[in-house]
Write a protein that holds these residues in place. Structure first.
Motif, PDB file in Angstrom:
ATOM      1  N   VAL A   1       0.834  -1.166  -0.293  1.00 38.57           N
ATOM      2  CA  VAL A   1       0.088  -0.071   0.034  1.00 38.57           C
ATOM      3  C   VAL A   1       0.963   1.139  -0.024  1.00 38.57           C
ATOM      4  O   VAL A   1       1.765   1.433   1.139  1.00 38.57           O
TER       5      VAL A   1
ATOM      6  N   SER B   1      -2.630   4.273  -2.063  1.00 39.97           N
ATOM      7  CA  SER B   1      -3.668   4.983  -1.038  1.00 39.97           C
ATOM      8  C   SER B   1      -3.709   6.438  -1.196  1.00 39.97           C
ATOM      9  O   SER B   1      -4.832   6.962  -0.997  1.00 39.97           O
TER      10      SER B   1
ATOM     11  N   ALA C   1      -6.711   6.412  -5.361  1.00 38.66           N
ATOM     12  CA  ALA C   1      -6.218   6.909  -4.397  1.00 38.66           C
ATOM     13  C   ALA C   1      -6.614   8.564  -4.138  1.00 38.66           C
ATOM     14  O   ALA C   1      -7.208   8.856  -5.104  1.00 38.66           O
TER      15      ALA C   1
ATOM     16  N   GLY D   1       0.642   4.332   6.019  1.00 45.90           N
ATOM     17  CA  GLY D   1       0.610   3.272   5.417  1.00 45.90           C
ATOM     18  C   GLY D   1       1.084   2.026   6.297  1.00 45.90           C
ATOM     19  O   GLY D   1       1.468   2.455   7.328  1.00 45.90           O
TER      20      GLY D   1
END
Ligand SMILES: [Zn+2]
Length: 313
Positions: free
Chosen positions: A48, A76, A100, A155
């Motif tokens: 991620v 993300s 994202a 993350g």
């Protein structure tokens, strides 16, 4: 100390290079006098990931960023250091491809956000277009996640902290990657050149405060959006500060001698500089003078512009 510039001329555009276990980079094929070898887009994390400074609208660069990711990876966050056209515009297309969230400073504001005690100034707008050096600004930037100073994004294997650093432009953020004590500095600090400050979106007094602000962090490496990484960040930042302070002293020296106009200061201050760079130099002196007016050291009776008269207080 002179600024210990660093260069990396041999790079490959559009190719993903792993820099550390947490950081990959892809450089866009947009080299130029203000972008050096091009815009560096950083991919932070594994699995991620966050992407910092997607770059200009450029289909090949979009493809290169997507190719740099493992097919199983998820983006993300898309982090934008500031809204100059070589940094932010690709964010929308990247958001469409990846889902994202776009993150950046909320909006450009013209009030002084760091030091409200400063004297308000007004810079004539016509001067902002005096030189073509100014990077165009994406005026319709609208982040999904508006960031403020000290906001943190996470993350699984990374933590990025926003550091508000106005000056180059007043919506500029740097991002501190806690796990590597590394700051992504956007255009706030570059290794190969000084940062361009063009009023009214750029502001020298804010810029100097923002340099000092970075010095207060425990950091080991700077990664600008253009050019290579900078080791010994504190010494480098201090050299940047000293460089600007020296220029300011020279300008105050000119004012003390009774020189009131920028056009008369330039040939003295930039005697060793190519005359073709004088328009850019004039904007830099204007930025310094605006800062000096804001901090009360210099008086300008009318609007702050290249043709104004400036005097010591
Ligand atoms: Zn910029």
């Amino acid at each position: 100390m002179a600024i210990p510039y660093v260069f990396e001329d041999e790079i490959e555009h559009g190719v993903c290079k792993r820099l550390t276990p947490l950081i990959r980079r892809v450089i866009c094929n947009n080299p130029g006098p203000f972008t050096y070898t091009g815009t560096t887009t950083f991919i932070v994390g594994n699995g991620v990931v966050a992407i910092i400074d997607p770059g200009p609208k450029n289909d090949a660069h979009l493809d290169a960023i997507i190719s740099a990711l493992d097919p199983s990876e998820v983006v993300s966050h898309i982090l934008v250091t500031h809204t100059h056209s070589d940094h932010s515009p690709l964010a929308n297309a990247l958001e469409e491809k990846t889902g994202a969230k776009i993150c950046g400073f909320a909006e450009i504001k013209n009030d002084r956000q760091i030091n409200k005690s400063r004297i308000d100034t007004k810079v004539a707008i016509e001067d902002a277009n005096f030189v073509e050096m100014e990077e165009a600004i994406q005026r319709d930037f609208n982040p999904d996640i508006p960031l403020q100073h000290q906001d943190i994004l996470n993350g699984p294997d990374w933590t990025l902290e926003a550091i508000y650093t106005p000056g180059h432009i007043n919506n500029h953020l740097c991002f501190l990657l806690h796990e590597e004590k590394t700051v992504f500095t956007g255009d706030h600090i570059m290794g190969w050149a000084t940062s361009v400050i063009v009023p009214p979106d750029g502001n020298m007094a804010d810029y100097m405060d923002s340099l000092e602000r970075l010095l207060s962090y425990d950091i080991e490496l700077l990664r600008p959006t253009h050019g290579p990484e900078i080791e010994n960040p504190k010494a480098f930042i201090q050299a940047y500060i000293t460089h600007r302070q020296k220029r300011e002293e020279q300008i105050l020296g000119q004012l003390a001698k009774g020189t009131t106009k920028i056009q008369d200061m330039i040939p003295v201050l930039y005697a060793d500089t190519d005359k073709r760079l004088y328009p850019a130099a004039a904007m830099s002196v204007l930025a310094h003078l605006e800062g000096l007016v804001q901090t009360g050291k210099v008086i300008c009776k009318d609007e702050i512009k290249l043709s104004s008269d400036f005097r010591l207080k």
